[in-house]
Design a protein around this motif. Structure first.
Motif, PDB file in Angstrom:
ATOM      1  N   GLN A  30       0.759  -1.221   0.008  1.00 51.09           N
ATOM      2  CA  GLN A  30      -0.007  -0.039  -0.118  1.00 51.09           C
ATOM      3  C   GLN A  30       1.105   1.169   0.059  1.00 51.09           C
ATOM      4  OE1 GLN A  30      -2.475  -1.448   3.396  1.00 51.09           O
ATOM      5  NE2 GLN A  30      -4.087  -0.737   2.285  1.00 51.09           N
ATOM      6  N   THR A  66      -5.213  -1.933  -7.832  1.00 53.49           N
ATOM      7  CA  THR A  66      -6.258  -0.870  -7.605  1.00 53.49           C
ATOM      8  C   THR A  66      -5.619   0.545  -7.119  1.00 53.49           C
ATOM      9  OG1 THR A  66      -6.676  -1.575  -5.304  1.00 53.49           O
ATOM     10  CG2 THR A  66      -7.853  -2.543  -7.115  1.00 53.49           C
ATOM     11  N   ALA A  67      -6.487   1.561  -7.325  1.00 46.09           N
ATOM     12  CA  ALA A  67      -6.184   2.810  -6.932  1.00 46.09           C
ATOM     13  C   ALA A  67      -7.367   3.834  -6.399  1.00 46.09           C
ATOM     14  CB  ALA A  67      -5.231   3.405  -7.952  1.00 46.09           C
ATOM     15  N   MET A  68      -7.243   4.687  -5.802  1.00 49.23           N
ATOM     16  CA  MET A  68      -8.133   5.629  -5.342  1.00 49.23           C
ATOM     17  C   MET A  68      -7.593   6.988  -5.623  1.00 49.23           C
ATOM     18  SD  MET A  68     -10.433   3.929  -2.510  1.00 49.23           S
ATOM     19  CE  MET A  68      -9.544   3.553  -1.216  1.00 49.23           C
ATOM     20  N   ASN A  69      -8.243   7.950  -6.312  1.00 49.79           N
ATOM     21  CA  ASN A  69      -7.899   9.336  -6.475  1.00 49.79           C
ATOM     22  C   ASN A  69      -7.812  10.112  -5.302  1.00 49.79           C
ATOM     23  OD1 ASN A  69      -7.422   9.332  -9.371  1.00 49.79           O
ATOM     24  ND2 ASN A  69      -9.608   9.869  -9.848  1.00 49.79           N
ATOM     25  N   LEU A 101      -9.316   1.848 -11.283  1.00 50.87           N
ATOM     26  CA  LEU A 101      -9.767   2.868 -10.469  1.00 50.87           C
ATOM     27  C   LEU A 101     -10.844   2.522  -9.657  1.00 50.87           C
ATOM     28  CD1 LEU A 101      -8.948   5.981  -9.547  1.00 50.87           C
ATOM     29  CD2 LEU A 101     -10.787   6.767 -10.959  1.00 50.87           C
ATOM     30  N   ILE A 102     -10.994   2.541  -8.261  1.00 51.36           N
ATOM     31  CA  ILE A 102     -12.134   1.922  -7.528  1.00 51.36           C
ATOM     32  C   ILE A 102     -12.634   3.086  -6.562  1.00 51.36           C
ATOM     33  CG2 ILE A 102     -11.352  -0.424  -7.644  1.00 51.36           C
ATOM     34  CD1 ILE A 102     -10.322   0.060  -4.747  1.00 51.36           C
ATOM     35  N   GLY A 103     -12.351   4.228  -6.695  1.00 57.42           N
ATOM     36  CA  GLY A 103     -13.003   5.490  -5.670  1.00 57.42           C
ATOM     37  C   GLY A 103     -12.086   6.442  -5.653  1.00 57.42           C
ATOM     38  N   GLY A 104     -12.315   7.374  -4.638  1.00 55.09           N
ATOM     39  CA  GLY A 104     -11.342   8.435  -4.526  1.00 55.09           C
ATOM     40  C   GLY A 104     -12.329   9.569  -3.605  1.00 55.09           C
ATOM     41  N   HIS A 105     -11.413  10.488  -3.405  1.00 61.95           N
ATOM     42  CA  HIS A 105     -12.078  11.357  -2.341  1.00 61.95           C
ATOM     43  C   HIS A 105     -11.620  12.986  -2.831  1.00 61.95           C
ATOM     44  CE1 HIS A 105     -13.957  12.960   1.217  1.00 61.95           C
ATOM     45  NE2 HIS A 105     -12.694  13.660   1.360  1.00 61.95           N
ATOM     46  N   LEU A 116      -2.811   9.527  -6.006  1.00 61.29           N
ATOM     47  CA  LEU A 116      -3.518   8.301  -5.707  1.00 61.29           C
ATOM     48  C   LEU A 116      -2.958   7.539  -4.367  1.00 61.29           C
ATOM     49  CD1 LEU A 116      -2.735   6.173  -8.878  1.00 61.29           C
ATOM     50  CD2 LEU A 116      -4.618   7.604  -8.453  1.00 61.29           C
TER      51      LEU A 116
END
Ligand code: CO
Ligand code: CO
Length: 327
Positions: A30, A66-69, A101-105, A116
């Motif tokens: 991670q 996988t990654a999140m913005n 891309l599986i999500g973000g905030h 990311l």
């Protein structure tokens, strides 16, 4: 601090990413990285931010999945179309890397930032860390230095288009192929001992971490360190990122220089040469510690795969431990 035997890489020997073992043959890596724009074009910035964020996973021998913005955006000051372009650049780079891309905030912030939180997978026995460099190893760096200095010149509006193109090409390049070559086990190339990627702490900072975590010393062959040709000129003209001074102040006590190279009347190497080693890099290359008898083969394969800036820049020594000697 809670101890957990499944924590394979954590805060005890700091790296830029952590590794946690899930099963006998699966661990997750991670990492999180985000920063302010270093080029004007939003799409390009998105690409660079993603290449940079995935780099720690490649350096550790993993595959990003996988990654999140993470987005900080001044929505009153900037048009939303800018953010859309950044995300599009990021998405394209994730696509190239095979990352979902599986999500973000997103938060409203005074200063634009993008990056990311990314997750990768690795076999627990195939992890490459910055803690296993062995005396006798050679060190190979896969990208040229100078992105911090050149980005400062870009902000001041003095960098030529070709120069911008050159560093953009380097910063948007995933470290994926370099990592794949480093992990090849056939063809007499049976693994490397350690690796790290070069980012904000500069070549010296990340090399020093490798020396400390591996309890070894490092010799750097200054002549062999690859750098963008424009860097020396910009340094002389004073385009120095703040992070370079911070890195220099922090790491200088851990460095020894060869007196034979000292400038007349001075106590150290020509300053501009040393300064380049402290330049904070964005999406920099991999620094690979490889047994000497495999270093030539590794370098050859990197060239063959188009990683033309790769260079043998130093060696690992037993003593002085936890020091960097520049020769
Ligand atoms: Co990271
Ligand atoms: Co890193």
């Amino acid at each position: 601090m809670i101890k957990d035997s499944k924590l394979l890489v954590g805060l005890e020997k700091p790296a830029d990413a952590g590794i946690y073992q899930l099963t006998k043959d699966l661990a997750i890596i991670q990492t999180v990285d985000y920063f302010t724009p270093i080029v004007d074009d939003p799409y390009t910035f998105g690409q660079i931010a993603v290449a940079n964020a995935l780099s720690d996973i490649y350096a550790m021998g993993g595959k990003p999945i996988t990654a999140m913005n993470i987005v900080c955006f001044p929505k009153k000051e900037l048009k939303i179309s800018i953010l859309k372009e950044i995300i599009r650049g990021g998405m394209d780079k994730m696509h190239e890397a095979g990352v979902l891309l599986i999500g973000g905030h997103t938060v409203d912030d005074l200063e634009l930032k993008y990056g990311l939180a990314a997750t990768g997978i690795v076999h627990p026995k195939k992890i490459v860390t910055n803690a296993n460099a062995q005396p006798g190893d050679k060190l190979i760096l896969t990208k040229p230095l100078g992105t911090g200095i050149i980005a400062t010149a870009i902000k001041a509006g003095v960098a030529k288009k070709e120069t911008v193109k050159k560093i953009v090409h380097s910063m948007t390049m995933l470290n994926e192929s370099a990592a794949r070559i480093m992990l090849e086990r056939g063809n007499h190339l049976i693994g490397v001992n350690a690796c790290t990627d070069i980012t904000g702490f500069g070549l010296i900072g990340h090399t020093y971490q490798l020396a400390v975590n591996s309890n070894v010393g490092i010799k750097i062959y200054l002549e062999n360190v690859p750098m963008f040709p424009e860097v020396k000129k910009f340094l002389k003209e004073g385009f120095v990122p703040g992070g370079l001074y911070a890195n220099r102040d922090f790491y200088l006590p851990h460095i020894e220089t060869n007196p034979a190279l000292a400038r007349k009347g001075g106590t150290s190497l020509p300053r501009e040469n040393l300064d380049i080693l402290f330049d904070p890099q964005t999406s920099g290359g991999l620094l690979i510690s490889v047994p000497e008898n495999k270093s030539g083969k590794l370098l050859k394969k990197l060239f063959e795969q188009g990683i033309k800036s790769a260079s043998l820049i130093g060696e690992v020594v037993a003593k002085p431990a936890r020091k960097i000697v520049i020769i």
